[in-house]
Design a protein around this motif. Structure first.
Motif, PDB file in Angstrom:
ATOM      1  N   ALA A 208       7.762  -3.098 -10.752  1.00  0.00           N
ATOM      2  CA  ALA A 208       7.974  -4.448 -11.410  1.00  0.00           C
ATOM      3  C   ALA A 208       8.604  -5.527 -10.339  1.00  0.00           C
ATOM      4  O   ALA A 208       8.036  -6.563 -10.451  1.00  0.00           O
ATOM      5  CB  ALA A 208       8.814  -4.210 -12.705  1.00  0.00           C
ATOM      6  N   GLY A 209       9.667  -4.973  -9.665  1.00  0.00           N
ATOM      7  CA  GLY A 209      10.270  -5.913  -8.610  1.00  0.00           C
ATOM      8  C   GLY A 209       9.248  -6.082  -7.557  1.00  0.00           C
ATOM      9  O   GLY A 209       9.294  -7.204  -7.093  1.00  0.00           O
ATOM     10  N   ALA A 210       8.492  -5.270  -6.974  1.00  0.00           N
ATOM     11  CA  ALA A 210       7.292  -5.488  -6.115  1.00  0.00           C
ATOM     12  C   ALA A 210       6.389  -6.787  -6.625  1.00  0.00           C
ATOM     13  O   ALA A 210       6.146  -7.480  -5.786  1.00  0.00           O
ATOM     14  CB  ALA A 210       6.740  -4.316  -5.718  1.00  0.00           C
ATOM     15  N   CYS A 211       6.132  -6.443  -7.817  1.00  0.00           N
ATOM     16  CA  CYS A 211       5.194  -7.392  -8.370  1.00  0.00           C
ATOM     17  C   CYS A 211       5.946  -9.038  -8.509  1.00  0.00           C
ATOM     18  O   CYS A 211       5.282 -10.037  -8.168  1.00  0.00           O
ATOM     19  CB  CYS A 211       4.893  -7.221  -9.952  1.00  0.00           C
ATOM     20  SG  CYS A 211       3.552  -5.556  -9.945  1.00  0.00           S
ATOM     21  N   VAL A 212       6.980  -8.927  -9.000  1.00  0.00           N
ATOM     22  CA  VAL A 212       7.789 -10.107  -9.191  1.00  0.00           C
ATOM     23  C   VAL A 212       8.132 -10.714  -7.500  1.00  0.00           C
ATOM     24  O   VAL A 212       7.601 -11.910  -7.426  1.00  0.00           O
ATOM     25  CB  VAL A 212       9.067 -10.024  -9.638  1.00  0.00           C
ATOM     26  CG1 VAL A 212      10.138 -11.378  -9.403  1.00  0.00           C
ATOM     27  CG2 VAL A 212       8.972  -9.561 -11.010  1.00  0.00           C
TER      28      VAL A 212
ATOM     29  N   GLY B 290       0.847  -1.142   0.199  1.00  0.00           N
ATOM     30  CA  GLY B 290       0.092  -0.106  -0.089  1.00  0.00           C
ATOM     31  C   GLY B 290       0.844   1.130   0.006  1.00  0.00           C
ATOM     32  O   GLY B 290       0.626   2.054  -0.759  1.00  0.00           O
ATOM     33  N   PRO B 291       1.680   1.285   1.001  1.00  0.00           N
ATOM     34  CA  PRO B 291       2.610   2.606   1.137  1.00  0.00           C
ATOM     35  C   PRO B 291       3.478   2.833  -0.057  1.00  0.00           C
ATOM     36  O   PRO B 291       3.954   3.793  -0.707  1.00  0.00           O
ATOM     37  CB  PRO B 291       3.280   2.588   2.230  1.00  0.00           C
ATOM     38  CG  PRO B 291       3.135   1.125   2.882  1.00  0.00           C
ATOM     39  CD  PRO B 291       1.804   0.933   2.415  1.00  0.00           C
ATOM     40  N   LEU B 292       4.046   1.841  -0.568  1.00  0.00           N
ATOM     41  CA  LEU B 292       4.924   1.579  -1.629  1.00  0.00           C
ATOM     42  C   LEU B 292       4.098   2.077  -2.970  1.00  0.00           C
ATOM     43  O   LEU B 292       4.872   2.969  -3.928  1.00  0.00           O
ATOM     44  CB  LEU B 292       5.335   0.107  -2.111  1.00  0.00           C
ATOM     45  CG  LEU B 292       6.262  -0.089  -3.134  1.00  0.00           C
ATOM     46  CD1 LEU B 292       7.362   1.004  -3.115  1.00  0.00           C
ATOM     47  CD2 LEU B 292       6.777  -1.568  -3.222  1.00  0.00           C
ATOM     48  N   ALA B 293       2.995   1.641  -3.181  1.00  0.00           N
ATOM     49  CA  ALA B 293       2.127   2.028  -4.393  1.00  0.00           C
ATOM     50  C   ALA B 293       2.061   3.694  -4.119  1.00  0.00           C
ATOM     51  O   ALA B 293       2.104   4.262  -5.205  1.00  0.00           O
ATOM     52  CB  ALA B 293       0.594   1.388  -4.396  1.00  0.00           C
TER      53      ALA B 293
ATOM     54  N   GLY C 228      10.727 -13.964  -1.597  1.00  0.00           N
ATOM     55  CA  GLY C 228       9.682 -13.196  -1.913  1.00  0.00           C
ATOM     56  C   GLY C 228       9.888 -11.812  -1.067  1.00  0.00           C
ATOM     57  O   GLY C 228       9.568 -10.709  -1.504  1.00  0.00           O
ATOM     58  N   ILE C 229       9.671 -12.060   0.074  1.00  0.00           N
ATOM     59  CA  ILE C 229       9.843 -10.978   1.007  1.00  0.00           C
ATOM     60  C   ILE C 229      10.872 -10.114   0.779  1.00  0.00           C
ATOM     61  O   ILE C 229      10.829  -8.868   0.967  1.00  0.00           O
ATOM     62  CB  ILE C 229       9.929 -11.652   2.574  1.00  0.00           C
ATOM     63  CG1 ILE C 229       8.488 -12.218   2.841  1.00  0.00           C
ATOM     64  CG2 ILE C 229      10.137 -10.346   3.572  1.00  0.00           C
ATOM     65  CD1 ILE C 229       8.641 -12.794   4.346  1.00  0.00           C
ATOM     66  N   ALA C 230      12.300 -10.804   0.687  1.00  0.00           N
ATOM     67  CA  ALA C 230      13.350 -10.081   0.332  1.00  0.00           C
ATOM     68  C   ALA C 230      13.462  -9.013  -1.012  1.00  0.00           C
ATOM     69  O   ALA C 230      13.710  -7.988  -0.999  1.00  0.00           O
ATOM     70  CB  ALA C 230      14.761 -10.882   0.376  1.00  0.00           C
ATOM     71  N   ILE C 231      12.661  -9.606  -1.864  1.00  0.00           N
ATOM     72  CA  ILE C 231      12.625  -8.644  -3.203  1.00  0.00           C
ATOM     73  C   ILE C 231      11.506  -7.536  -2.910  1.00  0.00           C
ATOM     74  O   ILE C 231      11.905  -6.451  -3.147  1.00  0.00           O
ATOM     75  CB  ILE C 231      11.852  -9.624  -4.269  1.00  0.00           C
ATOM     76  CG1 ILE C 231      12.730 -10.821  -4.672  1.00  0.00           C
ATOM     77  CG2 ILE C 231      11.464  -8.750  -5.538  1.00  0.00           C
ATOM     78  CD1 ILE C 231      12.323 -11.696  -5.585  1.00  0.00           C
ATOM     79  N   VAL C 232      10.327  -7.707  -2.186  1.00  0.00           N
ATOM     80  CA  VAL C 232       9.309  -6.746  -2.067  1.00  0.00           C
ATOM     81  C   VAL C 232      10.128  -5.636  -0.883  1.00  0.00           C
ATOM     82  O   VAL C 232      10.062  -4.503  -1.150  1.00  0.00           O
ATOM     83  CB  VAL C 232       8.242  -7.168  -1.130  1.00  0.00           C
ATOM     84  CG1 VAL C 232       7.153  -6.037  -0.523  1.00  0.00           C
ATOM     85  CG2 VAL C 232       7.404  -7.944  -2.331  1.00  0.00           C
ATOM     86  N   VAL C 233      10.707  -6.028   0.263  1.00  0.00           N
ATOM     87  CA  VAL C 233      11.555  -5.131   1.027  1.00  0.00           C
ATOM     88  C   VAL C 233      12.379  -4.196   0.285  1.00  0.00           C
ATOM     89  O   VAL C 233      12.635  -3.126   0.450  1.00  0.00           O
ATOM     90  CB  VAL C 233      12.337  -5.853   2.125  1.00  0.00           C
ATOM     91  CG1 VAL C 233      13.368  -4.976   3.013  1.00  0.00           C
ATOM     92  CG2 VAL C 233      11.308  -6.315   3.251  1.00  0.00           C
ATOM     93  N   SER C 234      13.436  -5.053  -0.716  1.00  0.00           N
ATOM     94  CA  SER C 234      14.313  -4.368  -1.388  1.00  0.00           C
ATOM     95  C   SER C 234      13.801  -3.297  -2.394  1.00  0.00           C
ATOM     96  O   SER C 234      14.403  -2.115  -2.488  1.00  0.00           O
ATOM     97  CB  SER C 234      15.044  -5.338  -2.339  1.00  0.00           C
ATOM     98  OG  SER C 234      15.920  -6.045  -1.303  1.00  0.00           O
ATOM     99  N   ALA C 235      12.561  -3.566  -2.891  1.00  0.00           N
ATOM    100  CA  ALA C 235      11.973  -2.631  -3.790  1.00  0.00           C
ATOM    101  C   ALA C 235      11.263  -1.457  -3.093  1.00  0.00           C
ATOM    102  O   ALA C 235      11.602  -0.149  -3.587  1.00  0.00           O
ATOM    103  CB  ALA C 235      10.648  -3.296  -4.610  1.00  0.00           C
ATOM    104  N   ASN C 236      10.956  -1.548  -1.890  1.00  0.00           N
ATOM    105  CA  ASN C 236      10.475  -0.355  -1.149  1.00  0.00           C
ATOM    106  C   ASN C 236      11.538   0.308  -0.600  1.00  0.00           C
ATOM    107  O   ASN C 236      11.462   1.694  -0.745  1.00  0.00           O
ATOM    108  CB  ASN C 236       9.721  -1.138   0.092  1.00  0.00           C
ATOM    109  CG  ASN C 236       9.281  -0.020   0.809  1.00  0.00           C
ATOM    110  OD1 ASN C 236       8.109   0.779   0.499  1.00  0.00           O
ATOM    111  ND2 ASN C 236       9.940   0.500   2.095  1.00  0.00           N
TER     112      ASN C 236
END
Length: 298
Positions: A110-114, A91-94, A250-258
């Motif tokens: 794109a990274g967050a979606c992946v 949410g906040p990332l968006a 997946g958590i690592a990718i989302v955290v990195s994207a944020n």
């Protein structure tokens, strides 16, 4: 900041221990009552002097509080703490990415979606309802940030969050009444729920206020990315929720994207109005939105 983040996720894990007796809705009800009991006496909003222009976003904010907490806790009950909190973090990332169209921002999106795909790995056994509720919590968090920009301009201090917390608590009175009539609003479960309210709302609220006196708001925003990781660790330590390797990835990718999106927004020059709006939204998220909502959201 680490203590604040850890307290928030430990509180969520404590609340999960009460799901069997109170259900997610019951735990959220108790949490909202705890938040109202702390915030209303401290702020003392003058509700009689609110105009309609001040009331309608406040009412919507209260509805968002109620929906966000219920969807998040139900998602925790279905898919686990680490996955639910990671999905909510979209949410906040968006909001941070919505006003910009740079290549780096698109890469972060794109990274967050992946990351979400790797985290969930959709298949026949996937709990799509739980995932959907996590995404609903994310949408509510984004709506909270946007509404907070409106009420922040129309009401001073914490009056809007305090009034919104009261609205949310009133919405959960029927839930509390049913649980009380059934004799379920007592015992260890109520202690877990109260503990969740204190550790996930009151303690982080106070700690974050102290931290932001010396820590730049943008660094605070980057550091917020630690929450999904700590949620996964709290789920493992306190709930026995063991994540698969693809879920950690997946958590690592989302955290990195944020973290990359927040850091990029803090260093980029506002070359056009869209970037300026993005930075304004991010400022509200890091310094204002997160802090003002601590007593009302998880």
């Amino acid at each position: 900041m680490t203590g604040s983040a850890a307290s928030s996720q430990v509180g969520a894990a404590l609340g999960a221990h009460a799901f069997a007796t109170l259900g997610p809705a019951g735990v959220v009800a108790v949490r909202q009552f705890v938040a109202a009991a702390v915030l209303l006496p401290a702020v003392r909003p003058n509700l009689r002097r609110f105009t309609w222009a001040q009331w309608w976003p406040t009412l919507l904010l209260g509805l968002v509080f109620a929906t966000m907490n219920l969807s998040l806790y139900t998602a925790i009950d279905r898919v686990g703490l680490g996955l639910a909190v990671t999905l909510e973090f979209l949410g906040p990332l968006a909001v941070a990415l919505a006003g910009s169209r740079t290549r780096l921002d698109l890469l972060c999106a794109a990274g967050a979606c992946v990351g979400v795909y790797v985290l969930v790995l959709p298949g026949p056994a996937s709990d799509y309802l739980g995932v959907g509720l996590g995404l609903l919590a994310a949408a509510c968090w984004a709506a909270y940030i946007l509404l907070n920009r409106i009420v922040g301009a129309r009401l001073p201090g914490l009056q809007a969050p305090a009034a919104a917390t009261l609205v949310s608590a009133l919405l959960y009175l029927p839930v509390a009444a049913i649980l009380l009539a059934q004799g379920r609003l007592a015992g260890t479960a109520i202690l877990y729920a109260v503990g969740a309210g204190i550790l996930s709302s009151v303690v982080p609220y106070a700690a974050d206020l102290v931290a932001l006196r010396t820590v730049p708001a943008r660094f605070f925003g980057v550091f917020m990315s630690i929450h999904p990781v700590l949620a996964a660790l709290a789920g493992l330590a306190l709930l026995g929720q063991v994540l698969e390797p693809h879920e950690w990835l997946g958590i690592a990718i989302v955290v990195s994207a944020n973290a990359l999106a927040v850091q990029a927004a803090s260093t980029a020059k506002p070359r056009h109005a869209a970037t300026t709006r993005a930075r304004a939204a991010l400022d509200r998220l890091t310094a204002g939105g997160i802090i003002r909502g601590r007593l009302s959201r998880g």
